[in-house]
Design an enzyme around this catalytic site. Structure first.
Site, PDB file in Angstrom:
ATOM      1  N   GLU A  12       9.964  16.217  14.358  1.00 15.55           N
ATOM      2  CA  GLU A  12      10.371  16.091  12.961  1.00 15.55           C
ATOM      3  C   GLU A  12       9.510  17.016  12.101  1.00 15.55           C
ATOM      4  O   GLU A  12       8.284  16.926  12.126  1.00 15.55           O
ATOM      5  CB  GLU A  12      10.182  14.645  12.510  1.00 15.55           C
ATOM      6  CG  GLU A  12      10.670  14.428  11.099  1.00 15.55           C
ATOM      7  CD  GLU A  12      10.489  12.991  10.644  1.00 15.55           C
ATOM      8  OE1 GLU A  12       9.431  12.405  10.926  1.00 15.55           O
ATOM      9  OE2 GLU A  12      11.410  12.461  10.013  1.00 15.55           O
ATOM     10  N   LYS A  48       0.859  -1.193   0.000  1.00 17.81           N
ATOM     11  CA  LYS A  48       0.000   0.000   0.000  1.00 17.81           C
ATOM     12  C   LYS A  48       0.893   1.241   0.000  1.00 17.81           C
ATOM     13  O   LYS A  48       1.490   1.602   1.012  1.00 17.81           O
ATOM     14  CB  LYS A  48      -0.922   0.046   1.230  1.00 17.81           C
ATOM     15  CG  LYS A  48      -2.004   1.103   1.022  1.00 17.81           C
ATOM     16  CD  LYS A  48      -2.475   1.811   2.259  1.00 17.81           C
ATOM     17  CE  LYS A  48      -1.653   2.968   2.718  1.00 17.81           C
ATOM     18  NZ  LYS A  48      -1.679   4.180   1.880  1.00 17.81           N
ATOM     19  N   GLU A  74      10.619   1.493   9.799  1.00 14.97           N
ATOM     20  CA  GLU A  74      11.567   2.575   9.491  1.00 14.97           C
ATOM     21  C   GLU A  74      10.821   3.871   9.743  1.00 14.97           C
ATOM     22  O   GLU A  74       9.898   4.204   8.990  1.00 14.97           O
ATOM     23  CB  GLU A  74      12.012   2.514   8.024  1.00 14.97           C
ATOM     24  CG  GLU A  74      12.723   1.246   7.627  1.00 14.97           C
ATOM     25  CD  GLU A  74      14.118   1.139   8.215  1.00 14.97           C
ATOM     26  OE1 GLU A  74      14.599   2.113   8.830  1.00 14.97           O
ATOM     27  OE2 GLU A  74      14.706   0.052   8.087  1.00 14.97           O
ATOM     28  N   CYS A 127      13.868  11.108   5.704  1.00 18.35           N
ATOM     29  CA  CYS A 127      13.922  10.651   7.095  1.00 18.35           C
ATOM     30  C   CYS A 127      15.277  10.938   7.715  1.00 18.35           C
ATOM     31  O   CYS A 127      15.379  11.146   8.914  1.00 18.35           O
ATOM     32  CB  CYS A 127      13.612   9.158   7.153  1.00 18.35           C
ATOM     33  SG  CYS A 127      14.610   8.188   6.035  1.00 18.35           S
TER      34      CYS A 127
HETATM   35  P1  NDP Z   1       2.680   8.342   7.648  1.00 18.85           P
HETATM   36  O1  NDP Z   1       3.114   7.587   8.819  1.00 18.85           O
HETATM   37  O2  NDP Z   1       1.570   9.300   7.790  1.00 18.85           O
HETATM   38  O3  NDP Z   1       2.249   7.371   6.467  1.00 18.85           O
HETATM   39  C1  NDP Z   1       3.077   6.358   5.967  1.00 18.85           C
HETATM   40  C2  NDP Z   1       2.210   5.320   5.287  1.00 18.85           C
HETATM   41  O4  NDP Z   1       1.385   4.701   6.272  1.00 18.85           O
HETATM   42  C3  NDP Z   1       1.256   5.892   4.242  1.00 18.85           C
HETATM   43  O5  NDP Z   1       1.098   4.951   3.198  1.00 18.85           O
HETATM   44  C4  NDP Z   1      -0.019   6.055   5.042  1.00 18.85           C
HETATM   45  O6  NDP Z   1      -1.183   6.111   4.233  1.00 18.85           O
HETATM   46  C5  NDP Z   1       0.017   4.793   5.887  1.00 18.85           C
HETATM   47  N1  NDP Z   1      -0.791   4.835   7.099  1.00 18.85           N
HETATM   48  C6  NDP Z   1      -1.196   5.908   7.813  1.00 18.85           C
HETATM   49  N2  NDP Z   1      -1.939   5.521   8.881  1.00 18.85           N
HETATM   50  C7  NDP Z   1      -2.015   4.158   8.835  1.00 18.85           C
HETATM   51  C8  NDP Z   1      -2.643   3.163   9.653  1.00 18.85           C
HETATM   52  N3  NDP Z   1      -3.331   3.486  10.744  1.00 18.85           N
HETATM   53  N4  NDP Z   1      -2.510   1.875   9.314  1.00 18.85           N
HETATM   54  C9  NDP Z   1      -1.789   1.516   8.224  1.00 18.85           C
HETATM   55  N5  NDP Z   1      -1.193   2.421   7.410  1.00 18.85           N
HETATM   56  C10 NDP Z   1      -1.280   3.716   7.712  1.00 18.85           C
HETATM   57  O7  NDP Z   1       3.988   9.068   7.093  1.00 18.85           O
HETATM   58  P2  NDP Z   1       4.101  10.038   5.854  1.00 18.85           P
HETATM   59  O8  NDP Z   1       3.532   9.416   4.633  1.00 18.85           O
HETATM   60  O9  NDP Z   1       3.602  11.371   6.260  1.00 18.85           O
HETATM   61  O10 NDP Z   1       5.682  10.061   5.645  1.00 18.85           O
HETATM   62  C11 NDP Z   1       6.519  10.854   6.380  1.00 18.85           C
HETATM   63  C12 NDP Z   1       7.140  10.086   7.528  1.00 18.85           C
HETATM   64  O11 NDP Z   1       7.852   8.957   7.055  1.00 18.85           O
HETATM   65  C13 NDP Z   1       8.151  10.903   8.265  1.00 18.85           C
HETATM   66  O12 NDP Z   1       7.946  10.811   9.651  1.00 18.85           O
HETATM   67  C14 NDP Z   1       9.481  10.266   7.905  1.00 18.85           C
HETATM   68  O13 NDP Z   1      10.493  10.413   8.820  1.00 18.85           O
HETATM   69  C15 NDP Z   1       9.102   8.862   7.707  1.00 18.85           C
HETATM   70  N6  NDP Z   1      10.085   8.213   6.864  1.00 18.85           N
HETATM   71  C16 NDP Z   1      10.969   7.325   7.420  1.00 18.85           C
HETATM   72  C17 NDP Z   1      11.964   6.751   6.672  1.00 18.85           C
HETATM   73  C18 NDP Z   1      12.931   5.753   7.243  1.00 18.85           C
HETATM   74  O14 NDP Z   1      13.482   4.976   6.479  1.00 18.85           O
HETATM   75  N7  NDP Z   1      13.171   5.728   8.528  1.00 18.85           N
HETATM   76  C19 NDP Z   1      12.098   7.055   5.263  1.00 18.85           C
HETATM   77  C20 NDP Z   1      11.136   8.002   4.781  1.00 18.85           C
HETATM   78  C21 NDP Z   1      10.158   8.535   5.569  1.00 18.85           C
HETATM   79  P3  NDP Z   1      -1.748   7.517   3.650  1.00 18.85           P
HETATM   80  O15 NDP Z   1      -0.749   8.571   3.943  1.00 18.85           O
HETATM   81  O16 NDP Z   1      -1.924   7.246   2.204  1.00 18.85           O
HETATM   82  O17 NDP Z   1      -3.022   7.770   4.353  1.00 18.85           O
END
Ligand code: NDP
Length: 486
Positions: free
Chosen positions: A383, A173, A248, A282
């Site tokens: 962040e 997803k 991650e 990230c």
């Molecule tokens: P989110 O945590 O909001 O979302 C990440 C993914 O999880 C999206 O596909 C989102 O769907 C989905 N999601 C959200 N809520 C749920 C749930 N309750 N159950 C299952 N899936 C869910 O992060 P962002 O998309 O805003 O990305 C930014 C974040 O990602 C930052 O905090 C960043 O640091 C982190 N990140 C970490 C990395 C690493 O390798 N450590 C690398 C890159 C980013 P949708 O948004 O479509 O609703």
């Protein structure tokens, strides 16, 4: 144009949830519409994946044959590289050069895991009796992969390639901000010979599609990249079901410049570490610690460097920083910068949208440097995930190690110094999964990657990045005469 459908069982399948749109953040224009997966669609996709994963043809396929399919997927991606790069650019606004580099990295990831798959071995373990014991590594079954919007091409490859190499089926997803690359790559994979049902892509929101996927009883593992709070919620759900999760998560990485560093190299590394990708990384080096003796001259150089960056349309040659990935995200970044002002911070550079009329329709924001706060300020603790750098002075090694580690996060750290002993000491003392010395944001698929503390659980990449998606089984052959049992 008809809405783009999910990809399940080797073909496009319309989701029955609400439609949603993808928006180009550089122009505000719609890229297209997508059907989203309802809970019933998730159930159907996971059943198909479970059936595909359970088929011995895939589970027991010889590694070199599985590797050949992964290599062909890489070839298929290479043939569409320019389209994949343009798609990511239109959905998250990253400059085209970075998108091209990320396609190349994703292709290399498939090739790397083809090689890992073909060459990693089972182990003979030392016998402690009259037997021969070995450990083999078996697939988990159905892996749910959930990804964010900042680097979909690379992050999805980092999950899908090793999970397939390990013999699993995947239901992916992607973020609803960047749904297209995953759909395109799943189609490429099937065209390359991946049996249908092994890579399925469901688009939709996290709270609906994502949550239904995580809680599906046939999902055997969740591999998640995203924010810490979402990761924590997913980990709780996985704990209830006693299935593993790899997480991650976010970061607030320190970038440390000692007075004995090559300051020009450090300025480049610091600016690239926070402003590349508009800070939506990230590992962004979002807390800059500068030794007090060079604090003022270094800040002057850094301001000049930030102001020389070209914020512009991501497809335009010469642009070094595109927009933020979405309009709501820009508002979030703006709220953080306002909080810095409210807490007494000084905006050294940026802190606003650009004046350029050509950029008025997009989610642009200038590279921003904030000084005058301490490590307890909101912008130093949370962040931001935008082009916002907080600069803090430090006195000596002990002081900077204490400040760097004073964070709930522990993803990455940069150290700039001419003294390799000091670099080693700091690298070992900092609580972070990756430390860069006199460089920043160098990433290799061969090196394990992940976070300490609230930055994550588990390590992706490297050989263990494939083991992450396997469970070990120990097999004993009795060698004693007669009954063989003492
Ligand atoms: P989110 O945590 O909001 O979302 C990440 C993914 O999880 C999206 O596909 C989102 O769907 C989905 N999601 C959200 N809520 C749920 C749930 N309750 N159950 C299952 N899936 C869910 O992060 P962002 O998309 O805003 O990305 C930014 C974040 O990602 C930052 O905090 C960043 O640091 C982190 N990140 C970490 C990395 C690493 O390798 N450590 C690398 C890159 C980013 P949708 O948004 O479509 O609703």
């Amino acid at each position: 144009m008809n809405p783009r459908q999910n990809f399940v069982g080797g073909q496009p399948v319309a989701g029955t949830g609400p439609l949603f749109a993808s928006i180009d953040p550089a122009t505000g224009q719609r890229n297209g519409e997508f059907t989203s997966a309802s809970a019933a669609d998730v159930d159907a996709a996971v059943r198909i994946a479970a059936e595909a994963a359970g088929q011995t043809a895939w589970r027991t396929m010889r590694p070199h044959e599985r590797a050949r399919i992964l290599s062909r997927i890489a070839d298929g991606m290479a043939a569409c590289a320019e389209d994949l790069a343009a798609t990511q650019m239109q959905e998250n606004g990253k400059v085209i050069a970075e998108c091209r580099a990320q396609v190349a990295s994703a292709i290399a990831t498939y090739r790397y895991y083809a090689a890992v798959c073909e060459t990693t071995e089972s182990e003979l373990t030392p016998p402690r009796g009259d037997y021969l014991s070995m450990t083999v590594h078996e697939p988990i079954g159905v892996v749910a992969a959930i990804t964010p919007w900042n680097s979909p091409l690379t992050m999805e490859a980092q999950k899908v390639a090793p999970a397939l190499a390990a013999g699993n089926a995947v239901v992916l997803k992607p973020s609803e901000v960047t749904p297209t690359a995953a759909l395109d790559i799943a189609a490429i994979a099937v065209a390359a010979g991946l049996p249908p049902g092994l890579l399925n892509v469901l688009t939709g929101t996290g709270v609906d599609t994502g949550a239904a996927l995580v809680t599906h009883p046939s999902v055997g593992m969740v591999s998640f990249t995203g924010g810490t709070e979402t990761g924590r919620a997913i980990a709780r759900l996985c704990a209830d079901r006693l299935i593993p999760s790899a997480l991650e998560l976010g970061g607030k990485s320190p970038n440390i410049v000692f007075a004995d560093a090559d300051l020009d190299a450090a300025v480049d590394g610091v600016a690239g570490g926070i402003f590349e990708g508009s800070g939506q990384s990230c590992v962004a080096g979002s807390r800059l610690f500068v030794q007090r003796a060079i604090y003022d001259p270094f800040l002057d150089k850094l301001r000049a460097r930030a102001e020389a960056l070209r914020v512009g349309l991501p497809a335009q040659a010469g642009t070094t920083m595109g927009p933020l990935a979405s309009f709501p995200h820009r508002e979030r970044v703006e709220r953080f910068v306002q909080s810095a002002r409210d807490e007494g911070g000084a905006i050294v550079s940026g802190g606003r949208r650009p004046d350029d009329d050509a950029l008025a329709a997009g989610a642009f924001y200038l590279p921003t440097i904030i000084a005058g706060l301490n490590n307890a300020a909101t912008v130093c603790r949370q962040e931001i995930f935008g082009p916002v750098l907080c600069v803090l002075p430090f006195d000596d090694e002990d002081d900077v190690i204490a400040q760097a580690n004073d964070s709930v996060y522990g993803l990455a750290c940069g150290v700039w110094t001419g003294d390799y002993r000091k670099a080693w000491r700091v690298a070992r003392a900092v609580l972070a999964g990756t430390v860069w010395i006199n460089t920043y944001k160098q990433l290799s698929i061969a090196a394990p990657f992940g976070g300490f503390k609230h930055s994550g659980l588990g390590r992706e990449k490297g050989i263990q990045g494939m083991r992450l998606y396997q469970q070990s089984k120990s097999i004993y052959f009795g060698l004693a005469d007669a009954t063989g049992v003492a």
